[in-house]
Design an enzyme around this catalytic site. Structure first.
Site, PDB file in Angstrom:
ATOM      1  N   ALA A 156       0.845  -1.182   0.000  1.00  0.00           N
ATOM      2  CA  ALA A 156       0.000   0.000   0.000  1.00  0.00           C
ATOM      3  C   ALA A 156       0.882   1.234   0.000  1.00  0.00           C
ATOM      4  O   ALA A 156       1.877   1.292   0.730  1.00  0.00           O
ATOM      5  CB  ALA A 156      -0.901   0.002   1.234  1.00  0.00           C
ATOM      6  N   TYR A 157       0.516   2.200  -0.819  1.00  0.00           N
ATOM      7  CA  TYR A 157       1.224   3.476  -0.831  1.00  0.00           C
ATOM      8  C   TYR A 157       0.581   4.391   0.194  1.00  0.00           C
ATOM      9  O   TYR A 157      -0.632   4.566   0.215  1.00  0.00           O
ATOM     10  CB  TYR A 157       1.223   4.075  -2.239  1.00  0.00           C
ATOM     11  CG  TYR A 157       2.237   3.350  -3.073  1.00  0.00           C
ATOM     12  CD1 TYR A 157       3.540   3.812  -3.169  1.00  0.00           C
ATOM     13  CD2 TYR A 157       1.924   2.147  -3.692  1.00  0.00           C
ATOM     14  CE1 TYR A 157       4.498   3.107  -3.862  1.00  0.00           C
ATOM     15  CE2 TYR A 157       2.873   1.431  -4.394  1.00  0.00           C
ATOM     16  CZ  TYR A 157       4.161   1.923  -4.462  1.00  0.00           C
ATOM     17  OH  TYR A 157       5.109   1.210  -5.141  1.00  0.00           O
ATOM     18  N   LEU A 158       1.422   4.938   1.053  1.00  0.00           N
ATOM     19  CA  LEU A 158       0.954   5.778   2.150  1.00  0.00           C
ATOM     20  C   LEU A 158       1.102   7.254   1.820  1.00  0.00           C
ATOM     21  O   LEU A 158       0.298   8.071   2.264  1.00  0.00           O
ATOM     22  CB  LEU A 158       1.740   5.447   3.424  1.00  0.00           C
ATOM     23  CG  LEU A 158       1.754   3.958   3.786  1.00  0.00           C
ATOM     24  CD1 LEU A 158       2.685   3.706   4.952  1.00  0.00           C
ATOM     25  CD2 LEU A 158       0.346   3.471   4.074  1.00  0.00           C
ATOM     26  N   LEU A 213      -3.322   4.987  -0.057  1.00  0.00           N
ATOM     27  CA  LEU A 213      -3.800   5.895  -1.095  1.00  0.00           C
ATOM     28  C   LEU A 213      -4.201   5.029  -2.283  1.00  0.00           C
ATOM     29  O   LEU A 213      -3.405   4.225  -2.762  1.00  0.00           O
ATOM     30  CB  LEU A 213      -2.680   6.843  -1.533  1.00  0.00           C
ATOM     31  CG  LEU A 213      -2.141   7.820  -0.496  1.00  0.00           C
ATOM     32  CD1 LEU A 213      -0.953   8.588  -1.076  1.00  0.00           C
ATOM     33  CD2 LEU A 213      -3.231   8.780  -0.057  1.00  0.00           C
TER      34      LEU A 213
END
Length: 158
Positions: free
Chosen positions: A29-31, A82
């Site tokens: 997951a992109y934070l 995101l």
């Protein structure tokens, strides 16, 4: 500081499977994300986790920092993704002096298979196996960050 230097290709066919090692299921997951930086959390077979920070906008190389994080923290971080959470299986495929990593995506990206090779320098010339398709190094649409943002496989040009 670590430097990530890699080339990336679409995969054409199943020829890579002959030399592949056992795969590892990855959820990432992109934070945080911007064109020249990102922060992501990645789970490996849901048993361990790492956070990665990347900086730079070069086509082949960027600064990269990776750290182990507690699994429970990583599971909580995924809730703050995101866009979409990437789900893929990564296979290591030794070929000559290099090791290719072949990512087979799942879910909405299920028809996408990408291979990348990490290089010691931008001038290194790895053997290109015959199962490689079009090179997508520098094509932002094929970065995991862009795939997480859109949740769809990029359309082919032409």
């Amino acid at each position: 500081m670590a430097k990530e230097i890699e080339r990336k290709f679409l995969v054409d066919g199943d020829g890579w499977k002959d030399g592949a090692e056992k795969g590892v299921r990855l959820r990432q997951a992109y934070l945080l994300g911007a064109p020249d930086r990102s922060a992501r959390v990645r789970l490996f077979d849901d048993t361990r986790a790492r956070i990665t920070l990347k900086f730079g906008s070069g086509a082949m190389s960027r600064d990269e920092f990776e750290y182990d994080v507690p699994l429970d923290d990583a599971l909580d971080m995924i809730d703050h993704a995101l866009g979409h959470v990437i789900d893929k299986t990564r296979y290591r495929v030794p070929a000559g002096d290099f090791v290719w990593e072949v990512d087979v995506y799942h879910g909405d990206l299920a028809d996408l298979v990408v291979a990348e090779v990490e290089l010691p320098s931008e001038t290194a010339t790895p053997h290109l196996p015959d199962w490689l398709g079009r090179e997508v190094t520098g094509d932002r649409r094929y970065t995991n960050q862009a795939l997480a943002e859109t949740g769809v496989i990029p359309e082919e040009d032409g």
